[in-house]
Scaffold this active site. Structure first.
Site, PDB file in Angstrom:
ATOM      1  CG  ASP A 192      -1.782   1.272   1.090  1.00 18.44           C
ATOM      2  OD1 ASP A 192      -2.836   1.247   0.579  1.00 18.44           O
ATOM      3  OD2 ASP A 192      -1.572   2.266   1.954  1.00 18.44           O
ATOM      4  CE1 TYR A 206       0.618   7.674   2.272  1.00 22.18           C
ATOM      5  CE2 TYR A 206       1.085   5.531   1.914  1.00 22.18           C
ATOM      6  CZ  TYR A 206       0.383   6.410   2.506  1.00 22.18           C
ATOM      7  OH  TYR A 206      -0.754   6.029   2.832  1.00 22.18           O
ATOM      8  CE  LYS A 223      -3.757   4.569   0.566  1.00 19.81           C
ATOM      9  NZ  LYS A 223      -2.295   4.512   0.911  1.00 19.81           N
ATOM     10  CG  HIS A 265      -4.651   9.796   0.177  1.00 18.47           C
ATOM     11  ND1 HIS A 265      -3.158   9.549  -0.055  1.00 18.47           N
ATOM     12  CD2 HIS A 265      -4.647   9.309   1.727  1.00 18.47           C
ATOM     13  CE1 HIS A 265      -2.461   9.186   1.130  1.00 18.47           C
ATOM     14  NE2 HIS A 265      -3.386   8.962   2.064  1.00 18.47           N
TER      15      HIS A 265
HETATM   16  P1  NAD Z   1       0.819   1.306  11.757  1.00 13.62           P
HETATM   17  O1  NAD Z   1      -0.311   1.308  12.897  1.00 13.62           O
HETATM   18  O2  NAD Z   1       0.977   0.416  10.825  1.00 13.62           O
HETATM   19  O3  NAD Z   1       2.101   1.436  12.672  1.00 13.62           O
HETATM   20  C1  NAD Z   1       3.186   1.556  12.100  1.00 13.62           C
HETATM   21  C2  NAD Z   1       4.205   1.803  13.363  1.00 13.62           C
HETATM   22  O4  NAD Z   1       4.154   0.566  14.265  1.00 13.62           O
HETATM   23  C3  NAD Z   1       5.712   1.361  12.895  1.00 13.62           C
HETATM   24  O5  NAD Z   1       6.323   2.691  12.346  1.00 13.62           O
HETATM   25  C4  NAD Z   1       6.367   0.951  14.259  1.00 13.62           C
HETATM   26  O6  NAD Z   1       6.708   1.982  14.885  1.00 13.62           O
HETATM   27  C5  NAD Z   1       5.347   0.274  14.912  1.00 13.62           C
HETATM   28  N1  NAD Z   1       5.500  -1.439  14.511  1.00 13.62           N
HETATM   29  C6  NAD Z   1       5.118  -1.921  13.340  1.00 13.62           C
HETATM   30  N2  NAD Z   1       5.179  -3.453  13.605  1.00 13.62           N
HETATM   31  C7  NAD Z   1       5.679  -3.454  14.938  1.00 13.62           C
HETATM   32  C8  NAD Z   1       5.579  -4.530  15.946  1.00 13.62           C
HETATM   33  N3  NAD Z   1       5.521  -5.930  15.158  1.00 13.62           N
HETATM   34  N4  NAD Z   1       5.734  -4.260  17.172  1.00 13.62           N
HETATM   35  C9  NAD Z   1       5.770  -3.096  17.582  1.00 13.62           C
HETATM   36  N5  NAD Z   1       5.783  -1.904  16.773  1.00 13.62           N
HETATM   37  C10 NAD Z   1       5.544  -2.149  15.826  1.00 13.62           C
HETATM   38  O7  NAD Z   1       0.706   2.666  11.255  1.00 13.62           O
HETATM   39  P2  NAD Z   1       0.812   3.498   9.791  1.00 13.62           P
HETATM   40  O8  NAD Z   1       1.942   3.419   9.128  1.00 13.62           O
HETATM   41  O9  NAD Z   1       0.435   4.715  10.066  1.00 13.62           O
HETATM   42  O10 NAD Z   1      -0.346   2.772   9.096  1.00 13.62           O
HETATM   43  C11 NAD Z   1      -0.152   1.399   8.094  1.00 13.62           C
HETATM   44  C12 NAD Z   1      -0.437   2.032   6.500  1.00 13.62           C
HETATM   45  O11 NAD Z   1      -1.684   2.397   6.525  1.00 13.62           O
HETATM   46  C13 NAD Z   1       0.575   3.086   6.172  1.00 13.62           C
HETATM   47  O12 NAD Z   1       1.890   2.829   6.005  1.00 13.62           O
HETATM   48  C14 NAD Z   1      -0.120   3.287   5.127  1.00 13.62           C
HETATM   49  O13 NAD Z   1       0.243   2.751   3.975  1.00 13.62           O
HETATM   50  C15 NAD Z   1      -1.542   3.483   5.292  1.00 13.62           C
HETATM   51  N6  NAD Z   1      -2.160   4.743   5.815  1.00 13.62           N
HETATM   52  C16 NAD Z   1      -3.119   5.166   5.059  1.00 13.62           C
HETATM   53  C17 NAD Z   1      -3.759   6.410   5.466  1.00 13.62           C
HETATM   54  C18 NAD Z   1      -4.791   6.810   4.483  1.00 13.62           C
HETATM   55  O14 NAD Z   1      -5.078   8.264   4.866  1.00 13.62           O
HETATM   56  N7  NAD Z   1      -5.188   6.216   3.632  1.00 13.62           N
HETATM   57  C19 NAD Z   1      -3.372   7.088   6.708  1.00 13.62           C
HETATM   58  C20 NAD Z   1      -2.142   6.425   7.521  1.00 13.62           C
HETATM   59  C21 NAD Z   1      -1.639   5.195   7.102  1.00 13.62           C
END
Ligand code: NAD
Length: 276
Positions: free
Chosen positions: A49, A54, A79, A112
């Protein structure tokens, strides 16, 4: 490779989308994102994704090309960003994303954010891209019920996906039920609450019971509910850990117990008060 990583859901047009994927928000363009995507593909992930916003689409495309996994086995989501919305702007933005990814087609293209006054024109552009078979599926992100009501009243093609912030502190029960009713697949962003609240007793107890980590418990909670989930990490160990969620199951009661942690708590922006 974890067998469950190829588990998929069928979108309402019949396209299969993996239930599990890698999010790459904030993974830096170039080496960092390329390493993360390659590690994930090695582990068995088959869905990535990304987004124009990004600024790492080049690296995502590059990493996929450098593996010997056939293109059709990888599901790529990107997106259109807010400032590109509108009919012509979206068509242009899509071509740019496609060029950066260096692919012949995108699997899923999303709006998005619901930019007021623009998202309907943007949707028409997505319908055009879909009819021209440049994308296999189209959808939205951060759409609330009122945005979907508005869109469904006039669209030719119904969105196949709504990607929303969703995790144990924000279960989005009403929006989830609405999407289910309209055959719109829900996809969770920030499924791991960006690494916060992992010390919650309910989650810790379940992690101990199943000999899993809290992250794995939360991701399994998504899978039990058929919510597509895309945890982000650039750390090889965590990319692997997050994928090890197909060798155990939560009971119905445990799924409910986790859902009961809901506090309507947003970690990201509120779609109705976004600074577009
Ligand atoms: P997430 O909830 O996936 O958290 C990621 C963070 O959690 C990492 O940077 C790390 O610090 C921690 N983490 C990851 N694996 C872990 C583990 N096993 N143990 C402990 N900590 C851990 O947050 P995110 O990146 O905000 O969301 C995931 C994805 O969703 C994004 O990368 C993106 O692709 C998407 N996203 C979309 C939107 C949107 O507006 N459509 C907004 C935010 C994110």
């Amino acid at each position: 490779m974890s067998a469950g990583l190829t588990e998929s859901v069928s979108l309402h047009n019949g396209v299969k989308m993996p239930l599990f994927g890698l999010g790459v928000y904030k993974a830096t363009e170039g080496g960092e994102v390329e390493r993360a995507v390659k590690t994930a593909l090695d582990v068995g992930y088959r869905s990535i994704d990304t987004a124009a916003f990004y600024d790492n689409e080049r690296g995502v495309g590059q990493a996929i090309r450098e593996t010997d996994i056939p293109r059709e086995d990888v599901f790529i989501t990107t997106k259109v960003w807010n400032t590109d919305q509108g009919y012509e702007g979206t068509l242009r933005a899509f071509e740019e994303s496609k060029k950066r990814l260096a692919v012949d087609y995108v699997d899923l293209y999303l709006i998005h954010w619901p930019v007021p006054g623009k998202y309907k024109e943007t949707w028409k552009a997505l319908e055009t891209l879909y009819s021209e078979q440049k994308v296999r599926a189209i959808g939205v992100s951060n759409f609330q019920i009122h945005h979907l009501d508005d869109l469904l009243a006039s669209c030719k093609v119904k969105p196949m996906v709504n990607q929303i912030e969703l995790h144990p502190k924000l279960t989005q029960k009403k929006l989830f039920a609405y999407c289910q009713k309209h055959q719109i697949q829900v996809e969770a962003w920030s499924p791991l609450m960006r690494g916060n609240f992992f010390e919650h007793q309910t989650l810790v107890t379940l992690a101990e019971k199943y000999n899993k980590t809290v992250a794995q418990i939360i991701l399994r909670w998504d899978i039990e509910q058929k919510i597509v989930t895309i945890p982000k990490s650039v750390n090889a160990h965590r990319i692997e850990e997050n994928a090890q969620v197909f060798d155990f199951e939560l009971t119905e009661q445990e799924v409910k117990d986790i859902s009961a942690l809901n506090e309507h708590l947003r970690l990201g922006p509120d779609p109705d008060n976004f600074n577009f």
